[in-house]
Scaffold this motif. Structure first.
Motif, PDB file in Angstrom:
ATOM      1  N   LEU A 470       0.826  -1.211   0.000  1.00 26.01           N
ATOM      2  CA  LEU A 470       0.000   0.000   0.000  1.00 26.01           C
ATOM      3  C   LEU A 470       0.858   1.256   0.000  1.00 26.01           C
ATOM      4  CD1 LEU A 470      -2.786  -0.967   2.564  1.00 26.01           C
ATOM      5  CD2 LEU A 470      -2.905  -1.022   0.076  1.00 26.01           C
ATOM      6  N   ARG A 471       2.027   1.176   0.593  1.00 25.09           N
ATOM      7  CA  ARG A 471       2.884   2.353   0.672  1.00 25.09           C
ATOM      8  C   ARG A 471       3.858   2.452  -0.499  1.00 25.09           C
ATOM      9  NH1 ARG A 471       1.866   0.944   6.071  1.00 25.09           N
ATOM     10  NH2 ARG A 471       3.493  -0.637   6.169  1.00 25.09           N
ATOM     11  N   ASN A 472       3.845   1.468  -1.396  1.00 25.40           N
ATOM     12  CA  ASN A 472       4.740   1.496  -2.550  1.00 25.40           C
ATOM     13  C   ASN A 472       3.948   1.340  -3.843  1.00 25.40           C
ATOM     14  OD1 ASN A 472       7.660   1.565  -1.449  1.00 25.40           O
ATOM     15  ND2 ASN A 472       6.670   0.040  -0.165  1.00 25.40           N
ATOM     16  N   GLU A 473       3.705   0.105  -4.287  1.00 24.76           N
ATOM     17  CA  GLU A 473       3.021  -0.092  -5.568  1.00 24.76           C
ATOM     18  C   GLU A 473       1.630   0.518  -5.593  1.00 24.76           C
ATOM     19  OE1 GLU A 473       5.576  -3.906  -5.091  1.00 24.76           O
ATOM     20  OE2 GLU A 473       4.539  -2.444  -3.829  1.00 24.76           O
ATOM     21  N   LEU A 474       0.926   0.483  -4.466  1.00 27.23           N
ATOM     22  CA  LEU A 474      -0.447   0.999  -4.423  1.00 27.23           C
ATOM     23  C   LEU A 474      -0.535   2.297  -3.616  1.00 27.23           C
ATOM     24  CD1 LEU A 474      -2.435  -2.321  -3.794  1.00 27.23           C
ATOM     25  CD2 LEU A 474      -1.855  -1.258  -5.960  1.00 27.23           C
ATOM     26  N   LYS A 475       0.471   3.131  -3.731  1.00 25.89           N
ATOM     27  CA  LYS A 475       0.542   4.317  -2.881  1.00 25.89           C
ATOM     28  C   LYS A 475      -0.310   5.488  -3.378  1.00 25.89           C
ATOM     29  CE  LYS A 475       4.712   6.095  -5.157  1.00 25.89           C
ATOM     30  NZ  LYS A 475       6.147   6.417  -4.953  1.00 25.89           N
ATOM     31  N   GLU A 476      -0.839   5.410  -4.593  1.00 26.70           N
ATOM     32  CA  GLU A 476      -1.506   6.568  -5.165  1.00 26.70           C
ATOM     33  C   GLU A 476      -2.907   6.805  -4.617  1.00 26.70           C
ATOM     34  OE1 GLU A 476      -1.341   6.324  -9.376  1.00 26.70           O
ATOM     35  OE2 GLU A 476       0.835   6.256  -9.444  1.00 26.70           O
TER      36      GLU A 476
END
Length: 756
Positions: A470-476
């Protein structure tokens, strides 16, 4: 003349002998050693697709060199339009050091959407058989310039057009191709190779051809119908049924990446019939070796009226996971359920680390609510996992959360299915418009005939996401909102495609350098264990006092679990049944909860008959032996009650009245209320039935004193009926009986005259 003939024949025999016995007969070329094969691939980030590619390469022991890792991607959005020139530039730079190695074979392939299905020896053998210096993958579709179609050489059979996702050739010749590159990183790589190939002079000089019949390269775009899985003893392959070939390199180009994910669930040897899942225990997180369990935020979403919600919360409470490691976020969109949440919170407010509720007064859409829950974990660096669960999920496996955490995947869900149906919380495939399509293995996975860990395109209802994801690949953020898609479809599409907002707006070619390549996060579904089920929320009527009682048709398993006595099944396995009087049988049938809710429902209705002889509810309007009662029909429960008789009383009838097969039908189904003030007893009578059931709905000495049933012919009484237990006895001729006086309190019984 004869002499000349003799000389001619003799010379022919000599030539034949020389051909047969000559030591100068051309021999097939020696096999190229696998050490002479170098795989070059471009990858700027270690995506899930790249890691899968490397895993398949390592399985076959390929020598792989990765180009561009860590570089910014400037090659455009190759998944949607032209681009990819950065790959050629990186290959050109790498080939400078390899150009003079004449015996080196270079295989250059994509990595994010490609897997190996065979080993180096096979690919080298097939390359030698092609008898060319450079071999490109072939495609049935032309891209990106259809105007070049006529410039391609004609082929009698096979695919005609070039695909740059796979190239194999001798190093000097590969070098001669890529040294011609003088364009930009966001120019199109396939167009570059195509223009070289369609030039007859270059094609001849560089001795190039295409893998027309997919001996080495299988591009899936436009060819899904051509391929199927071939299960062998030791290896699972992809077979091209048109050309009867076993391609070594399988490329999910274009919009076929999800189909590649499906194939990669089996290829090269990910799952087979002999050994099952070979990768399920890879990268396992052993919780027993950790000093403390990971922190988990549980997101609970109640978006519509949902049956058995108290049971849902009970299952959440009984998950085998340290409660101080669980934070709970609840979004409730239904005023009806506020009482259930309030009760659970009051009883368990100190159990969890935190417990936050966002109610219907906030007026959040589903997408907004789900984004809020995910954001709580995303912004909390101590949140290790986010566990999203809809209220229609019944997790019967208390180890579910542990098992999901241990699998250590970025996104993973447990298989849950609807009772007796193929309805589940995942899709095995997608149609061209992005909606449900049944994959060939869907039924086997749902029925657990194939057990493993499955890369899937869509999941809903319940899943676990790594906090780091969630904090990297899905951070948007805002992943649950995308056009007109429902929130689950939006999340899955955004996760698969990893598109930025500019990409969603169909960017112009001029802006490609500002975009990054798609790098989808793989979503997994595990059916390695029996995790639980989905309940149906359709047709859930909340107008009753105890609405779950009406769920015997929609959710029979949950209804039985809640309302049928825990010892009921022992009637048939351990003979948990008593015969207190001749042909009077006594057995457990209802749970305490069932008894309480039936009584509550009747008292909520409130219109007790008063025990009068005049009764308009029955045929003829006159009851000779009246009781103070309410009929099941009056509260709209007759259809459900008759189904209960067929499902749970009829099997007992067959056991105790040998040879009698009941119709499971009754006209008279009612709850009787005995009190000293209104009606304390019932005079001796026969029932208008073949047999009668009489179920005690409350407890003697706790709720009332006295009561019971006396059978005159046998001078036998059952004076201490147990709550939830039923008497079953013949109704006519032999079993004249009476209701003994209730001396204090209120006694309730449920009665049915069966097979009148």
């Amino acid at each position: 003349m004869e002499y000349l003939k003799f000389c001619f024949v003799f010379s022919c025999w000599v030539k034949f002998a020389l051909c047969v016995f000559s030591t100068d007969t051309p021999q097939p070329p020696a096999a190229i050693p696998k050490e002479k094969l170098l795989v070059l691939t471009v990858a700027t980030e270690e995506t899930d697709g790249f890691l899968r590619f490397m895993k398949s390469a390592n399985y076959f022991k390929y020598n792989v060199k990765v180009l561009g890792m860590g570089e910014p991607w400037k090659g455009g959005d190759v998944g949607r339009s032209i681009g990819g020139g950065q790959k050629v530039r990186l290959l050109k730079e790498a080939m400078e050091a390899l150009a003079d190695q004449e015996d080196l074979v270079v295989l250059t392939v994509d990595s994010y959407d490609l897997i190996f299905a065979g080993g180096p020896e096979e690919i080298l053998r097939k390359f030698q058989q092609a008898n060319h210096k450079v071999l490109f993958a072939a495609d049935g579709l032309i891209w990106p310039d259809k105007k070049l179609a006529d410039k391609y050489p004609s082929v009698r059979s096979g695919k005609r057009y070039l695909n740059s996702g796979g190239i194999i050739g001798y190093a000097p010749f590969i070098n001669k191709v890529v040294t011609q590159w003088n364009l930009h990183d966001n120019d199109d790589d396939q167009l570059f190779y195509t223009k070289i190939y369609v030039d007859p002079l270059q094609r001849h000089t560089l001795n190039m051809t295409l893998d027309h019949k997919c001996q080495i390269f299988q591009n899936l775009n436009g060819a899904i119908d051509e391929v199927l899985l071939k299960f062998g003893t030791n290896l699972v392959r992809v077979r091209n049924t048109v050309y009867d070939s076993l391609p070594v390199v399988v490329h999910g180009n274009g919009n076929t990446k999800m189909y590649l994910n499906h194939l990669a669930n089996y290829v090269p040897n990910t799952w087979n019939y002999e050994h099952g899942c070979s990768h399920c225990d890879d990268d396992i997180l052993d919780l027993s070796q950790l000093k403390e369990y990971p922190n988990v935020l549980v997101g609970v979403f109640i978006e519509q009226p949902t049956p058995f919600l108290p049971e849902f919360f009970h299952r959440l409470l009984t998950l085998d996971y340290p409660k101080d490691k669980l934070k709970v976020f609840v979004h409730n969109n239904e005023v009806y359920h506020e009482k259930h949440i309030q009760k659970f919170w009051e009883e368990n407010r100190n159990v969890f680390n935190t417990f936050k509720v966002v109610g219907p007064e906030e007026n959040l859409s589903q997408g907004e609510a789900r984004n809020m829950g995910m954001d709580i974990c995303r912004t909390d660096v101590t949140c290790d996992f986010y566990f999203s669960m809809d209220s229609d999920v019944m997790l019967t496996n208390r180890q579910t959360l542990k098992l999901l955490v241990e699998q250590n995947r970025k996104i993973i869900g447990p298989l849950v299915t609807r009772h007796g149906k193929l309805w589940s919380n995942f899709w095995g495939g997608l149609s061209l418009d992005g909606y449900y399509a049944r994959s060939e293995d869907y039924i086997d996975i749902v029925q657990r005939k194939r057990v493993g860990l499955w890369n899937i395109p869509f999941m809903a209802h319940v899943y676990l996401v790594k906090g780091s994801t969630l904090r990297n690949e899905l951070k948007e953020r805002n992943y649950f909102v995308l056009g007109k898609l429902d929130p689950d479809m939006a999340l899955c599409r955004n996760s698969r495609e990893m598109t930025s907002h500019r990409e969603k707006d169909s960017p112009s070619p001029e802006s490609f350098h500002m975009l990054r390549p798609p790098k989808g996060v793989f979503m997994y579904m595990t059916n390695r264990h029996d995790f639980g089920r989905l309940i149906s929320t359709a047709n859930y009527n909340t107008s009753h006092y105890n609405n779950d009682l009406w769920q015997i048709f929609e959710n029979p398993t949950d209804w039985k679990e809640k309302y049928i006595h825990s010892n009921y099944s022992r009637i048939f396995t351990e003979n948990v049944m008593e015969e207190p009087c001749p042909d009077v049988f006594w057995f457990p049938v209802f749970s305490q909860k069932a008894c309480d809710e039936i009584v509550e429902e009747m008292e909520h209705y409130g219109s007790w008959s008063g025990g009068k002889n005049e009764d308009k509810r029955i045929s003829g309007g006159y009851e000779t032996v009246p009781t103070d009662d309410i009929h099941m029909k009056q509260i709209g429960y007759e259809k459900e009650w008759l189904h209960f008789i067929r499902e749970f009383i009829s099997p007992v009838t067959l056991k105790v009245f040998s040879g009698y097969f009941t119709k499971g039908y009754a006209v008279m189904n009612f709850v009787v209320k005995y009190t000293p003030e209104r009606q304390a007893y019932l005079r001796p009578h026969h029932d208008s039935s073949t047999f009668t059931i009489n179920i005690a709905l409350n407890a003697k000495d706790t709720d009332f004193q006295g009561g019971g049933c006396r059978f005159h012919r046998y001078n036998c009484s059952v004076a201490s009926q147990r709550k939830g237990w039923s008497l079953m006895h013949p109704g006519r001729l032999t079993h004249l009986h009476e209701g003994l006086p209730t001396t204090n309190g209120t006694r309730y019984i449920a009665v049915s005259f069966i097979d009148p």
